[in-house]
Write a protein that holds these residues in place. Structure first.
Motif, short mmCIF file in Angstrom:
data_model
loop_
_atom_site.label_atom_id
_atom_site.label_comp_id
_atom_site.label_asym_id
_atom_site.label_seq_id
_atom_site.Cartn_x
_atom_site.Cartn_y
_atom_site.Cartn_z
N VAL A 82 -68.50 -0.24 24.69
CA VAL A 82 -67.61 -1.32 24.26
C VAL A 82 -66.79 -1.88 25.43
O VAL A 82 -66.50 -3.08 25.47
N MET A 83 -66.43 -1.06 26.39
CA MET A 83 -65.69 -1.58 27.55
C MET A 83 -66.59 -2.46 28.41
O MET A 83 -66.14 -3.49 28.94
N LYS A 84 -67.85 -2.10 28.53
CA LYS A 84 -68.82 -2.94 29.25
C LYS A 84 -68.94 -4.29 28.55
O LYS A 84 -68.99 -5.34 29.19
N ARG A 85 -68.99 -4.25 27.23
CA ARG A 85 -69.08 -5.49 26.45
C ARG A 85 -67.87 -6.39 26.72
O ARG A 85 -67.99 -7.61 26.87
N ALA A 86 -66.70 -5.78 26.81
CA ALA A 86 -65.48 -6.54 27.08
C ALA A 86 -65.56 -7.24 28.44
O ALA A 86 -65.21 -8.42 28.57
N PHE A 87 -66.02 -6.52 29.46
CA PHE A 87 -66.17 -7.13 30.78
C PHE A 87 -67.20 -8.25 30.74
O PHE A 87 -67.00 -9.32 31.32
N ASP A 88 -68.31 -8.02 30.06
CA ASP A 88 -69.37 -9.03 29.99
C ASP A 88 -68.90 -10.29 29.26
O ASP A 88 -69.32 -11.40 29.60
N GLU A 89 -68.05 -10.13 28.28
CA GLU A 89 -67.55 -11.29 27.53
C GLU A 89 -66.49 -12.06 28.32
O GLU A 89 -66.19 -13.21 27.99
N GLY A 90 -65.89 -11.42 29.34
CA GLY A 90 -64.95 -12.14 30.18
C GLY A 90 -63.50 -11.77 30.05
O GLY A 90 -62.63 -12.52 30.51
N TRP A 91 -63.18 -10.61 29.47
CA TRP A 91 -61.77 -10.20 29.38
C TRP A 91 -61.22 -9.95 30.77
O TRP A 91 -61.91 -9.44 31.65
N GLY A 92 -59.96 -10.29 30.97
CA GLY A 92 -59.35 -10.16 32.28
C GLY A 92 -59.24 -8.73 32.76
O GLY A 92 -59.33 -8.46 33.96
N ALA A 93 -59.01 -7.81 31.83
CA ALA A 93 -58.91 -6.39 32.17
C ALA A 93 -59.13 -5.59 30.90
O ALA A 93 -59.07 -6.12 29.79
N VAL A 94 -59.40 -4.31 31.08
CA VAL A 94 -59.59 -3.41 29.94
C VAL A 94 -58.70 -2.20 30.13
O VAL A 94 -58.70 -1.57 31.19
N ILE A 95 -57.92 -1.88 29.09
CA ILE A 95 -57.19 -0.62 29.06
C ILE A 95 -57.93 0.30 28.11
O ILE A 95 -58.10 -0.01 26.93
N ALA A 96 -58.42 1.41 28.62
CA ALA A 96 -59.20 2.34 27.80
C ALA A 96 -58.33 3.01 26.76
O ALA A 96 -57.10 3.06 26.87
N LYS A 97 -58.97 3.56 25.75
CA LYS A 97 -58.24 4.31 24.74
C LYS A 97 -57.57 5.52 25.40
O LYS A 97 -58.11 6.12 26.33
N THR A 98 -56.39 5.86 24.94
CA THR A 98 -55.59 6.92 25.56
C THR A 98 -56.34 8.25 25.61
O THR A 98 -56.92 8.70 24.62
N VAL A 99 -56.27 8.88 26.78
CA VAL A 99 -56.90 10.19 26.96
C VAL A 99 -55.85 11.24 27.31
O VAL A 99 -54.77 10.92 27.81
N SER A 100 -56.18 12.51 27.03
CA SER A 100 -55.36 13.65 27.43
C SER A 100 -56.29 14.72 27.95
O SER A 100 -57.52 14.59 27.90
N LEU A 101 -55.73 15.81 28.46
CA LEU A 101 -56.57 16.85 29.05
C LEU A 101 -57.45 17.55 28.01
O LEU A 101 -58.61 17.85 28.27
N ASP A 102 -56.91 17.80 26.83
CA ASP A 102 -57.62 18.59 25.83
C ASP A 102 -57.89 17.76 24.58
O ASP A 102 -57.04 17.66 23.69
N ALA A 103 -59.08 17.15 24.51
CA ALA A 103 -59.43 16.31 23.36
C ALA A 103 -59.67 17.15 22.11
O ALA A 103 -59.68 16.61 21.00
N ALA A 104 -59.84 18.45 22.26
CA ALA A 104 -60.10 19.30 21.10
C ALA A 104 -58.91 19.32 20.14
O ALA A 104 -59.06 19.64 18.95
#
Length: 431
Positions: A82-104
């Motif tokens: 989906v982030m690749k799609r955003a770049f291909d469509e022309g969005w100025g920037a992408v902020i990824a979904k929030t991550v942390s060390l332990d996704a579990a």
């Protein structure tokens, strides 16, 4: 680094952050952090398109964006595809979904969204004006997200990818997370100090953004470690949003983003008597977004922008506006209040990634209407027209007196007429 061949530079930050950091020290720290990239930003803000077509490009904290439209952290930035799609469509920037060390630790439920439509509560018809989510941060392993960040930067070296991060109240954990995301080549970091639901007991998200002392401490850890620009995402679920924004900037952040979602209960089904979104008959308060929050977001952004203008050198900091953006006009409002960029999340979920083309076209139409050739020409232009209620009363009283004065008598000898001579004479008598 996107469109620039030299790396980010960020000086060390070993001092204890304070709320009243002198402007001279702030300026010095920012210069060491992103160096001469500020010169690029200033030049870019004043650039004129050679053909007279409005130029939507912006340079923020040394990062060059083709337009000010940024994918906000959430489902639209949840994986590589989906982030690749955003770049291909022309969005100025992408902020990824929030991550942390332990996704579990992150376990989502479904359904986790609920909508509010214009009209009767629960109506299946009518325009969607509100959207609630009870979704948590990314539930994908950090290693997977980091691999995808790296792949995106390799494939789109000139596009801006921003990592959104959130951790527990643990200095070592914050430092490790920052180090690992920076190794992927991301261009900046947005700190999630504002998620309104999920894991507050671990001092995560809004639990930090609502506690200025805690924010000051954690912000100090983050800015001492990070080597790329840092934005602090602010929660609206607080009495005065300028207080945490001030602390975030004083602790060393280059910018703030506002607003995150508003704590809410979407509604109660009048058929089942159960709340929405309904999970096994139960629910929990969640974050409210979409068109209905736009006026609230504008008010919060206006307050932050006025604070930044009066207390900081706002040209050296950035402000990213978020809240109910579905049209170019919505975005223009945020920019008129001082925003450098505008984030969209729920709008993408409802209208798709192609929305950016409509946003760009409509923003250009607005700029053409006013003969603006660059974003910098109108950024913050409406901010000066906000004042206090007492001042509004004074201004109106002065205007009323002025109108009375104008109506009282003739303004010039050329205004005398033969037909109304007596009345015209009487109009200028004082007693």
């Amino acid at each position: 680094m996107a469109s620039l061949s030299f790396p980010h530079v960020r000086g060390s930050n070993s001092f204890s952050p304070i709320k009243t950091l002198p402007t001279s020290l702030t300026t010095q720290r920012l210069r060491t952090r992103v160096g001469f990239l500020r010169v690029v930003a200033d030049a870019d803000a004043n650039a004129k398109h050679p053909l007279g077509e409005p130029d939507l490009s912006v340079t923020v904290n040394g990062l060059h964006l083709p337009n000010p439209f940024v994918i906000g952290s959430g489902p639209p930035g949840t994986n590589y595809t989906v982030m690749k799609r955003a770049f291909d469509e022309g969005w100025g920037a992408v902020i990824a979904k929030t991550v942390s060390l332990d996704a579990a630790k992150v376990i989502n439920v479904t359904p986790r969204y609920a909508r509010l439509r214009a009209g009767a509560n629960g109506s299946a018809k009518g325009q969607i004006i509100g959207w609630e989510n009870i979704e948590l941060i990314s539930d994908r392993p950090l290693e997977t997200m980091l691999k995808e960040f790296k792949q995106l930067k390799e494939e789109y070296p000139d596009r801006i990818l921003i990592a959104s991060i959130m951790e527990e109240y643990d200095k070592a954990a914050w430092e490790e997370l920052i180090d690992r995301v920076e190794q992927t080549g991301i261009d900046a970091i947005e700190i999630n100090f504002s998620c309104p639901h999920g894991m507050p007991e671990r001092k995560m998200g809004a639990a930090v953004g609502q506690d200025c002392a805690l924010l000051e401490e954690v912000g100090g850890w983050i800015n001492a470690k990070a080597t790329v620009p840092v934005w602090a995402k602010m929660t609206p679920n607080i009495t005065d949003i300028t207080q945490p924004a001030r602390v975030a900037l004083s602790s060393g952040c280059e910018g703030v983003s506002a607003i995150n979602t508003i704590m809410s209960v979407m509604g109660i089904s009048l058929k089942t008597l159960r709340p929405e979104p309904c999970v096994e008959g139960y629910s929990t308060p969640g974050g409210y977004s979409s068109k209905a929050v736009h006026p609230i977001a504008l008010g919060k952004v206006m307050a932050i922008a006025k604070m930044m203008k009066s207390e900081f050198n706002d040209e050296q900091y950035s402000l990213s506006g978020i809240g109910g953006v579905e049209t170019g006009g919505d975005a223009a409002e945020f920019i008129l209040l001082g925003a450098n960029t505008v984030q969209v999340c729920t709008g993408v979920m409802m209208h798709g990634y192609g929305l950016v083309k409509k946003l760009c076209d409509e923003l250009k139409d607005f700029m053409k209407m006013h003969n603006f050739l660059s974003i910098g020409e109108f950024r913050g232009a409406s901010l000066e027209y906000f004042t206090t209620h007492m001042d509004l009363v004074r201004r109106q009283q002065e205007a009323i007196q002025l109108r009375k004065a104008v109506k009282k008598g003739l303004q010039s000898d050329k205004d005398w007429t033969g037909d109304g001579f007596v009345n015209e004479s009487e109009s200028m008598v004082s007693n």
